[in-house]
Design a protein around this motif. Structure first.
Motif, mmCIF file in Angstrom:
data_model
loop_
_atom_site.group_PDB
_atom_site.id
_atom_site.type_symbol
_atom_site.label_atom_id
_atom_site.label_comp_id
_atom_site.label_asym_id
_atom_site.label_seq_id
_atom_site.Cartn_x
_atom_site.Cartn_y
_atom_site.Cartn_z
ATOM 1 N N LEU A 19 0.837 -1.202 0.000
ATOM 2 C CA LEU A 19 0.000 0.000 0.000
ATOM 3 C C LEU A 19 0.869 1.248 0.000
ATOM 4 C CD1 LEU A 19 -2.609 1.623 0.235
ATOM 5 C CD2 LEU A 19 -2.573 1.187 2.705
ATOM 6 N N LEU A 20 1.910 1.252 0.833
ATOM 7 C CA LEU A 20 2.812 2.403 0.887
ATOM 8 C C LEU A 20 3.454 2.647 -0.484
ATOM 9 C CD1 LEU A 20 4.324 4.605 2.475
ATOM 10 C CD2 LEU A 20 6.037 2.860 3.066
ATOM 11 N N LYS A 21 3.889 1.581 -1.146
ATOM 12 C CA LYS A 21 4.530 1.741 -2.456
ATOM 13 C C LYS A 21 3.557 2.305 -3.488
ATOM 14 C CE LYS A 21 6.378 -2.525 -2.422
ATOM 15 N NZ LYS A 21 7.156 -3.708 -2.868
ATOM 16 N N VAL A 22 2.303 1.876 -3.419
ATOM 17 C CA VAL A 22 1.296 2.431 -4.328
ATOM 18 C C VAL A 22 1.092 3.913 -4.051
ATOM 19 C CG1 VAL A 22 -1.154 2.382 -4.945
ATOM 20 C CG2 VAL A 22 0.106 0.233 -4.704
ATOM 21 N N LEU A 23 0.987 4.262 -2.774
ATOM 22 C CA LEU A 23 0.761 5.663 -2.404
ATOM 23 C C LEU A 23 1.929 6.553 -2.813
ATOM 24 C CD1 LEU A 23 -0.766 5.096 1.138
ATOM 25 C CD2 LEU A 23 -2.001 5.854 -0.896
ATOM 26 N N GLU A 24 3.151 6.028 -2.718
ATOM 27 C CA GLU A 24 4.331 6.817 -3.073
ATOM 28 C C GLU A 24 4.347 7.190 -4.555
ATOM 29 O OE1 GLU A 24 7.666 5.186 0.148
ATOM 30 O OE2 GLU A 24 7.385 4.150 -1.766
ATOM 31 N N ARG A 25 3.718 6.356 -5.386
ATOM 32 C CA ARG A 25 3.831 6.555 -6.833
ATOM 33 C C ARG A 25 2.511 6.884 -7.518
ATOM 34 N NH1 ARG A 25 7.130 3.157 -4.644
ATOM 35 N NH2 ARG A 25 9.340 3.134 -5.247
ATOM 36 N N LEU A 26 1.427 6.938 -6.773
ATOM 37 C CA LEU A 26 0.129 7.251 -7.355
ATOM 38 C C LEU A 26 0.157 8.633 -8.012
ATOM 39 C CD1 LEU A 26 -2.604 5.656 -7.261
ATOM 40 C CD2 LEU A 26 -3.270 7.179 -5.396
ATOM 41 N N ASP A 27 -0.413 8.740 -9.186
ATOM 42 C CA ASP A 27 -0.448 10.008 -9.919
ATOM 43 C C ASP A 27 -1.339 10.996 -9.175
ATOM 44 O OD1 ASP A 27 -0.705 12.122 -11.656
ATOM 45 O OD2 ASP A 27 -1.209 10.897 -13.408
ATOM 46 N N ARG A 28 -0.723 11.941 -8.479
ATOM 47 C CA ARG A 28 -1.492 12.866 -7.630
ATOM 48 C C ARG A 28 -2.201 13.943 -8.440
ATOM 49 N NH1 ARG A 28 0.594 12.270 -2.399
ATOM 50 N NH2 ARG A 28 -0.946 13.758 -1.672
ATOM 51 N N GLN A 29 -1.918 14.012 -9.737
ATOM 52 C CA GLN A 29 -2.692 14.897 -10.602
ATOM 53 C C GLN A 29 -4.063 14.295 -10.898
ATOM 54 O OE1 GLN A 29 -1.483 17.973 -11.473
ATOM 55 N NE2 GLN A 29 0.199 17.372 -10.115
ATOM 56 N N ARG A 30 -4.145 12.962 -10.829
ATOM 57 C CA ARG A 30 -5.404 12.268 -11.130
ATOM 58 C C ARG A 30 -6.116 11.747 -9.887
ATOM 59 N NH1 ARG A 30 -3.476 7.487 -14.500
ATOM 60 N NH2 ARG A 30 -5.716 6.972 -14.522
ATOM 61 N N PHE A 31 -5.343 11.439 -8.826
ATOM 62 C CA PHE A 31 -5.917 10.767 -7.663
ATOM 63 C C PHE A 31 -5.597 11.533 -6.381
ATOM 64 C CE2 PHE A 31 -4.876 7.562 -10.869
ATOM 65 C CZ PHE A 31 -6.103 6.933 -11.038
ATOM 66 N N ALA A 32 -6.602 11.662 -5.520
ATOM 67 C CA ALA A 32 -6.442 12.300 -4.206
ATOM 68 C C ALA A 32 -6.685 11.239 -3.130
ATOM 69 C CB ALA A 32 -7.421 13.455 -4.053
ATOM 70 N N PRO A 33 -5.604 10.656 -2.565
ATOM 71 C CA PRO A 33 -5.771 9.542 -1.625
ATOM 72 C C PRO A 33 -5.971 9.993 -0.173
ATOM 73 C CG PRO A 33 -3.450 9.836 -2.137
ATOM 74 C CD PRO A 33 -4.201 10.869 -2.943
ATOM 75 N N HIS A 34 -6.641 9.123 0.592
ATOM 76 C CA HIS A 34 -6.832 9.287 2.034
ATOM 77 C C HIS A 34 -6.798 7.874 2.615
ATOM 78 C CE1 HIS A 34 -8.685 11.811 5.402
ATOM 79 N NE2 HIS A 34 -8.596 10.597 5.917
ATOM 80 N N VAL A 35 -6.090 7.667 3.709
ATOM 81 C CA VAL A 35 -5.911 6.327 4.278
ATOM 82 C C VAL A 35 -6.606 6.228 5.635
ATOM 83 C CG1 VAL A 35 -4.233 4.608 5.090
ATOM 84 C CG2 VAL A 35 -3.729 5.994 3.063
ATOM 85 N N ILE A 36 -7.304 5.107 5.843
ATOM 86 C CA ILE A 36 -7.947 4.825 7.133
ATOM 87 C C ILE A 36 -7.480 3.461 7.619
ATOM 88 C CG2 ILE A 36 -10.112 4.461 8.370
ATOM 89 C CD1 ILE A 36 -11.502 6.205 6.282
#
Length: 378
Positions: A19-36
């Motif tokens: 999950l951390l590796k996905v979050l580190e590389r997720l395209d932040r121009q397209r996706f706005a992540p939040h973790v619970i």
């Protein structure tokens, strides 16, 4: 696209690190992540927060979901109003999936990261949750991501909706995990052994599925044939206070050749220091440690569980699950290879990771998965 990731906890583990590796590389121009996290923040929460990603913890006790915690989760999801909810691991699939639906979120993706549901290896409570998830899989998730083909097959047999399943492997950062001669000498200096001492590693938390007792059965056999070999282990509860672990070590007569390091934050260096990585597991889906070792040019000897054989391909050795005599023989076979042959094997291992499991390509598959989840709301 607003995505909420719901995971059982954020301690160091295979699913959590992926999950951390996905979050580190997720395209932040397209996706706005939040973790619970359903339980506590754990040691990975600060690393996620450092990426500028909000992290919340519901505070449920592990293995003991509470109605009040579930209500807090529903209320939090209503407030966040995500486009997609992606849940990780069984309890998060069950509780997070239901909470998302109650909060009005239709685009729900589940994540499966286990391939062994045998009664003697899996807790009854876990199997009960899996049964509930199987029955709910027809209507709660839009899509279900499995990290391995074997895990997909196992869960389809358990009753999961086959038409919703998508396989996306784990991914590895080849700039972080790479051959490193300095690490080889540095780790051996720390362990107090010579630079040419053969070193076999087993990296992973203490868990029945990992079969540490079986590993030391193999280690004992190997030690009697190659007494110069040393064994290094790292992970949660891998230390001298673990009575069951110490009993297995002393019973096989390898105490003086064994190094227990506990949790480490220098896994790339530790992997690069090995001659061979062993996996003695009864059950895996897609073990991260194999890709990490292979990316470092280290061949692996594995039991044929989950997708382990597929990951290794022709770059290591595969033995039947529970065949610890075979594991010992395969370890010896690799350890006595001429240096040129061993180096060629390590190069092929790294090339296989680059071709099939490079993290950038894998994260792109996750991003495609989220687009599919949103597009297939039912």
């Amino acid at each position: 696209m607003r995505i909420v990731f719901i995971i059982t906890g954020l301690s160091t583990g295979g699913a959590e690190m992926m999950l951390l590796k996905v979050l580190e590389r997720l395209d932040r121009q397209r996706f706005a992540p939040h973790v619970i996290s359903l339980t506590t923040l754990g040691e990975l929460a600060p690393r996620i927060a450092a990426l500028g990603i909000p992290v919340d913890a519901i505070g449920m006790k592990s293995g003991l979901p509470s109605p009040s915690g579930f209500f807090r989760l529903v209320q939090l999801l209503k407030r966040l109003n995500p486009d997609v909810v992606h849940t990780w691991m069984y309890h998060a699939d069950l509780l997070g999936g239901l909470a998302a639906r109650l909060a009005g979120v239709s685009a729900v993706g589940w994540c499966i990261r286990n391939s062994n549901l045998d009664k003697d290896k899996t807790k009854f409570s876990t199997r009960a949750v899996v049964s509930l998830c199987a029955s709910m899989s027809k209507w709660v998730p839009s899509r279900i991501l499995s990290c391995s083909e074997k895990a997909r097959q196992v869960h389809v047999r358990y009753g999961y909706a086959a038409e919703k399943m998508v396989v996306v492997p784990n991914g590895f950062d080849l700039t972080r995990f790479k051959p490193d001669g300095h690490a080889r000498s540095m780790i051996r200096t720390e362990l107090g052994i010579e630079v040419d001492t053969p070193l076999v590693g087993l990296i992973g938390r203490f868990d029945p599925q990992k079969n540490h007792a079986g590993f030391f059965e193999a280690a004992g056999t190997l030690h009697r044939r190659m007494p110069q070999v040393h064994f290094v282990l790292a992970g949660q509860d891998i230390d001298m206070s673990n009575a069951a672990l110490m009993q297995a070590i002393t019973q096989e007569g390898v105490l003086s050749n064994t190094h227990l390091l506990g949790l480490r934050n220098d896994i790339p260096a530790l992997m690069a220091a090995l001659d061979v990585l062993a996996s003695s597991s009864y059950g895996e889906a897609f073990p991260n440690v194999l890709g990490e070792a292979m990316a470092c040019g280290v061949p692996c000897v594995v039991t044929d569980v989950g997708d382990s054989a597929y990951i290794v391909g022709d770059t290591g050795r595969v033995v039947a699950s529970s065949d610890m005599t075979g594991l010992a023989a395969a370890l010896e076979e690799l350890l006595v290879l001429p240096p040129s042959e061993k180096a060629a094997l390590g190069e092929r291992a790294r090339a296989r990771v680059a071709a099939h499991f490079e993290i950038g390509k894998v994260v792109q598959q996750y991003e495609d998965f989220y687009e599919t989840v949103l597009a297939h709301i039912r």
